[in-house]
Each structure stands twice: as structure tokens, then as C-alpha cells.
Write a protein that holds these residues in place. Sequence first.
Motif, PDB file in Angstrom:
ATOM      1  N   ILE A 265      -1.535 -19.337 -63.631  1.00  0.00           N
ATOM      2  CA  ILE A 265      -0.587 -18.319 -64.107  1.00  0.00           C
ATOM      3  C   ILE A 265      -0.084 -17.480 -62.941  1.00  0.00           C
ATOM      4  O   ILE A 265       1.117 -17.220 -62.816  1.00  0.00           O
ATOM      5  CB  ILE A 265      -1.240 -17.437 -65.195  1.00  0.00           C
ATOM      6  N   ALA A 266      -0.994 -17.069 -62.060  1.00  0.00           N
ATOM      7  CA  ALA A 266      -0.593 -16.271 -60.896  1.00  0.00           C
ATOM      8  C   ALA A 266       0.380 -17.051 -60.021  1.00  0.00           C
ATOM      9  O   ALA A 266       1.379 -16.492 -59.538  1.00  0.00           O
ATOM     10  CB  ALA A 266      -1.826 -15.857 -60.095  1.00  0.00           C
TER      11      ALA A 266
ATOM     12  N   LEU B  62     -11.182 -20.879 -67.123  1.00  0.00           N
ATOM     13  CA  LEU B  62     -10.444 -19.618 -67.172  1.00  0.00           C
ATOM     14  C   LEU B  62      -9.991 -19.179 -65.781  1.00  0.00           C
ATOM     15  O   LEU B  62      -8.865 -18.694 -65.613  1.00  0.00           O
ATOM     16  CB  LEU B  62     -11.281 -18.526 -67.839  1.00  0.00           C
ATOM     17  N   ARG B  63     -10.855 -19.359 -64.769  1.00  0.00           N
ATOM     18  CA  ARG B  63     -10.446 -19.027 -63.394  1.00  0.00           C
ATOM     19  C   ARG B  63      -9.275 -19.894 -62.960  1.00  0.00           C
ATOM     20  O   ARG B  63      -8.319 -19.414 -62.347  1.00  0.00           O
ATOM     21  CB  ARG B  63     -11.618 -19.209 -62.431  1.00  0.00           C
ATOM     22  N   ASP B  64      -9.342 -21.204 -63.266  1.00  0.00           N
ATOM     23  CA  ASP B  64      -8.243 -22.110 -62.913  1.00  0.00           C
ATOM     24  C   ASP B  64      -6.959 -21.714 -63.636  1.00  0.00           C
ATOM     25  O   ASP B  64      -5.875 -21.749 -63.054  1.00  0.00           O
ATOM     26  CB  ASP B  64      -8.609 -23.559 -63.255  1.00  0.00           C
ATOM     27  N   LEU B  65      -7.079 -21.342 -64.909  1.00  0.00           N
ATOM     28  CA  LEU B  65      -5.909 -20.916 -65.677  1.00  0.00           C
ATOM     29  C   LEU B  65      -5.307 -19.654 -65.079  1.00  0.00           C
ATOM     30  O   LEU B  65      -4.088 -19.555 -64.902  1.00  0.00           O
ATOM     31  CB  LEU B  65      -6.287 -20.688 -67.143  1.00  0.00           C
TER      32      LEU B  65
ATOM     33  N   ALA C 143       4.302 -16.073 -59.277  1.00  0.00           N
ATOM     34  CA  ALA C 143       4.792 -15.936 -57.906  1.00  0.00           C
ATOM     35  C   ALA C 143       6.025 -16.815 -57.692  1.00  0.00           C
ATOM     36  O   ALA C 143       6.994 -16.385 -57.055  1.00  0.00           O
ATOM     37  CB  ALA C 143       3.689 -16.290 -56.907  1.00  0.00           C
ATOM     38  N   GLU C 144       6.002 -18.035 -58.222  1.00  0.00           N
ATOM     39  CA  GLU C 144       7.166 -18.925 -58.111  1.00  0.00           C
ATOM     40  C   GLU C 144       8.373 -18.323 -58.814  1.00  0.00           C
ATOM     41  O   GLU C 144       9.491 -18.369 -58.297  1.00  0.00           O
ATOM     42  CB  GLU C 144       6.848 -20.294 -58.707  1.00  0.00           C
TER      43      GLU C 144
END
Length: 92
Positions: free
Chosen positions: A57-58, A50-53, A62-63
Amino acid sequence: MASMNISLPDPMRDYVQDRIDSGQYASASDYVRDLIRRDRGGIENEERWLRDLDGSIAQSLAEMAAGGGVDLDAACDAVLIELATTDGQHRS
């Protein structure tokens, strides 16, 4: 080491006993300790995923905010046009 008493329905108790009798576990306590270790590991893996996901997403947001990425509607429209063109060529 602290002790804890648990109650199990007969089929579950029999299953645990079968695991002990087969030599996979030394005792019911050994079996329960293994289950708890596996559960803790699964929770830690899920939290890491979940942290990696969230990070992914963040990064993607940003991109997109910086003008990167591809508009989904435009990409789907291009694929549909390509499929229609390709489909028409194969039916000739």
C-alpha cells in the motif's frame, strides 16, 4: 517442563483421545503442543502478510503521489465504453 490442567467438554476430550488412539499423537500433551505450534505459526504468517500488505500500500501511494498509476474512475469508464461497443457488435 511445567504442567497445566485444562477442562474439555466430553466431545472434545473424545476427539483428542481418538487422535491419540489413531497414532497421530502420543498423548494429549503432544496434541496440545502441536496446536500451539500451529497457532503460533499462523499468527506469524498473518503478521508477515499484514506487513507485506502495508508495504504494498505504501509503495502504491508513493507511485500515485509521483504521478503514476491509473485513475480508477477513468479506467472503469473506459471498460464500460469498451463493453458497450463490444456488446453492440455481437448483437448485430
